[in-house]
Design a protein around this motif. Structure first.
Motif: not given
Length: 627
Positions: A397-419
């Motif tokens: 989901d969207i939140g601070c943890y949206i950065m999980s789809s980037q280097a800060a979150g070790f590229w963990a997310y594969q998908a984030c659609n909407a809240m």
């Protein structure tokens, strides 16, 4: 600033942020009720209203989600109360059903919706243009240019709402919300707007025969907008070159016209009445125009509407703007972009010598705050998934943890659609694990998002026995938007203490298996994660650790984290600069003069996770929990 917002000092000039100006406008309008779910860039509006609600004798709440907020406002309008609903562009999409139905049956007491669009998506998953919602729902929309208008348009919008018995939307954008400017204060009412008993024959019922009356309301509003005092024109009487601007485009254009010295040949029409357009007023200046540049944030909505208007009256105008490349198709406007567009319209080839366009600033990657528990959560999750036969699927989901789809979150997310959609994405994938999809399915949400939209999806996943793991990242606040309270915090927008709701008990009541873990306990939580990933069915793991920024405001002491330089092997330890490159916490860095790790005491909050992860054991922690 609270004193300024409630000061009974008409005529006083104050420096105000746009969001503060909106609050002052609401107070001058004598509101009775305000509701919102936090969303940047307008999060501060309800926060400030909550602090002054008792002083000004109105009610304010952080609602569980935007639908609750708007529908509560529609409800109180039955009692002739003035209500303010504050959302961002994503939130306006959430309330679409309530908005369209509410527009059809209308309202009694004034109801103003503040929507804050986020061009360039600084704190959003998209830069959706909320003007489409106003047009689709046949609801009038205003857009202020500066802080003075942001204040003044709120009382105007309430009066318009009551006069037409229709909701009114005021569209803000990031630069108006967070910019600052001088504001002349108006008069404060002695008491809030007069409420009335709800009559037996008062009706707010959405039925189809009300569709035609709703359209007639819009026609009446269009006539009102023909003389709206917030529309402006300056320039030659019959301009051949016309600029039509909305929102901050007007301010950037003022500067461009002045610096390019083209005020005698270029006309500037500034429109605050976004929808419906005041056709007669606009045609005064369009009839003589041969070229028209349209300045607006996000999509070419105004441009297309003006093109349609020109076609309706058979005007031969060459339009330029977002559609043809004169302005970028995405992202927010800025002075340089507008300068280029105005120079092209005015045919000013030597404008760069006159203006000195600034160089582009370097882009800095987003990252979690020092000591953020989310960084530890995603590191441990990625590590746990590496033990699986096939790569895991992580959605969220969207939140601070949206950065999980980037280097800060070790590229963990594969998908984030909407809240709120992460649990539903995972539910679908979890069902496929019985049909050949041999991967672990993980989704995650924050504690505020859990109450906002996760609960219905979790009920669905539990009822249908989805094979998935839901991780609730409980950091005890709506951290991304400014630490606003939610039902799990035990406090309201007005500062009242209330009984907090337990995420654990709600999940158990739904029938879920619930585990609580601490992301700062590296060894223990790693084992919990691996165990849960290897269990079938629906599991809920609550990762409980308060937001580091929130805790740093409350604690007087923190643990000292440091690097024992006698133990740190530098490059020789084989960690490939784990502290600074892999772990990535702002509190950890690398001393290139010594070729060893170091801790920045100004950034480090003492969480000590890096000490548990350090390959050489060189990172040490001083101080215990009792301190």
């Amino acid at each position: 600033m609270e004193w300024t917002i409630t000061a009974d000092a008409p005529g006083k000039v104050c420096l105000m942020q746009g969001n503060e100006a909106v609050v002052r406008g609401a107070v001058e309008a004598g509101i009775n009720f305000a509701a919102s779910y936090p969303g940047s860039p307008s999060s501060q509006v309800l926060g400030m209203l909550g602090k002054i609600a008792r002083e000004r004798n109105f009610y304010a709440e952080w609602s569980t989600n935007e639908v609750c907020a708007l529908e509560a406002c529609i409800g109180v309008s039955l009692a002739n109360a003035r209500s303010l609903c504050v959302v961002k562009q994503n939130g306006l999409l959430c309330v679409a059903d309530a908005l369209h139905c509410g527009a059809q049956h209308g309202i009694k007491g004034g109801l103003v919706i503040i929507t804050s669009d986020d061009p360039s998506a600084h704190s959003s998953t998209n830069e959706f243009d909320s003007r489409y919602q106003a047009m689709s729902a046949d609801v009038p929309m205003l857009e202020p240019t500066n802080m003075q208008e942001a204040k003044d348009m709120i009382p105007y919008a309430f009066e318009l709402s009551e006069k037409t018995q229709q909701m009114v939307i005021v569209r803000l954008t990031t630069r108006v919300c967070h910019g600052r400017g001088n504001v002349v204060l108006g008069e404060l009412p002695e008491k809030p707007h007069q409420m009335q008993q709800v009559g037996e024959w008062d009706r707010l019922t959405c039925v189809n025969y009300l569709h035609e009356p709703m359209l007639k309301k819009l026609d009446n509003i269009q006539e009102v907008f023909e003389t709206c005092p917030y529309n402006h024109y300056e320039g030659p009487e019959q301009p051949k070159k016309l600029i039509v601007a909305g929102g901050t485009g007007r301010l950037y254009c003022h500067e461009a016209i002045r610096r390019l010295e083209v005020g005698d040949e270029v006309g500037l029409l500034s429109l605050a009445t976004v929808w419906p357009l005041p056709e007669k007023y606009i045609l005064q200046y369009m009839r003589s125009a041969e070229q028209a540049l349209v300045l607006e944030e996000v999509d070419p909505v105004l441009e297309h509407n003006l093109q349609a208007l020109a076609g309706k009256y058979r005007l031969n105008i060459a339009f330029t703007g977002r559609s043809d490349g004169a302005l970028p198709r995405i992202g927010e406007l800025n002075p340089d972009i507008v300068m280029n567009a105005v120079a092209a319209l005015a045919d000013t080839p030597d404008y760069e010598e006159k203006t000195g366009v600034a160089d582009t600033l370097p882009v800095r990657d987003l990252t979690f705050c020092a000591g953020c528990p989310h960084r530890a959560t995603f590191y441990l999750l990625k590590k746990a998934l590496k033990y699986e036969k096939n790569p895991g699927i992580v959605v969220g989901d969207i939140g601070c943890y949206i950065m999980s789809s980037q280097a800060a979150g070790f590229w963990a997310y594969q998908a984030c659609n909407a809240m709120g959609s992460g649990v539903n994405l995972a539910e679908g994938l979890g069902q496929l694990t019985s049909y050949g999809l041999d991967q672990k399915v993980v989704t995650m949400c924050g504690d505020s998002t859990f109450f906002h939209t996760i609960i219905p999806g979790l009920v669905n996943a539990r009822y249908h026995h989805a094979n998935m793991l839901l991780m609730v990242l409980d950091n005890s606040a709506t951290a991304m938007t400014g630490f606003q309270p939610h039902p799990g915090t035990g406090i309201t927008a007005m500062g009242d203490q209330t009984q907090p709701m337990s995420i654990e008990k709600i999940c158990e009541a739904i029938g879920c298996q619930v585990t609580i873990a601490d992301p700062f306990d590296v060894q223990g939580t790693s084992k919990v994660l691996r165990d849960l990933l290897n269990q079938d069915g629906l599991k809920v793991l609550i990762m409980k650790q308060p937001c580091a920024t929130l805790m740093s405001k409350q604690e007087t002491k923190r643990r000292r984290v440091y690097v024992d330089q006698d133990i740190c092997y530098g490059d020789g330890c084989g960690c490939d600069k784990f502290c600074s490159r892999v772990w990535g916490c702002p509190g950890n860095s690398w001393d290139f003069t010594k070729n060893k790790a170091k801790i920045d005491p100004m950034s480090c909050v003492g969480c000590g996770v890096c000490a548990q992860l350090c390959p050489s054991g060189a990172i040490k922690v001083e101080g215990g929990e009792e301190e």
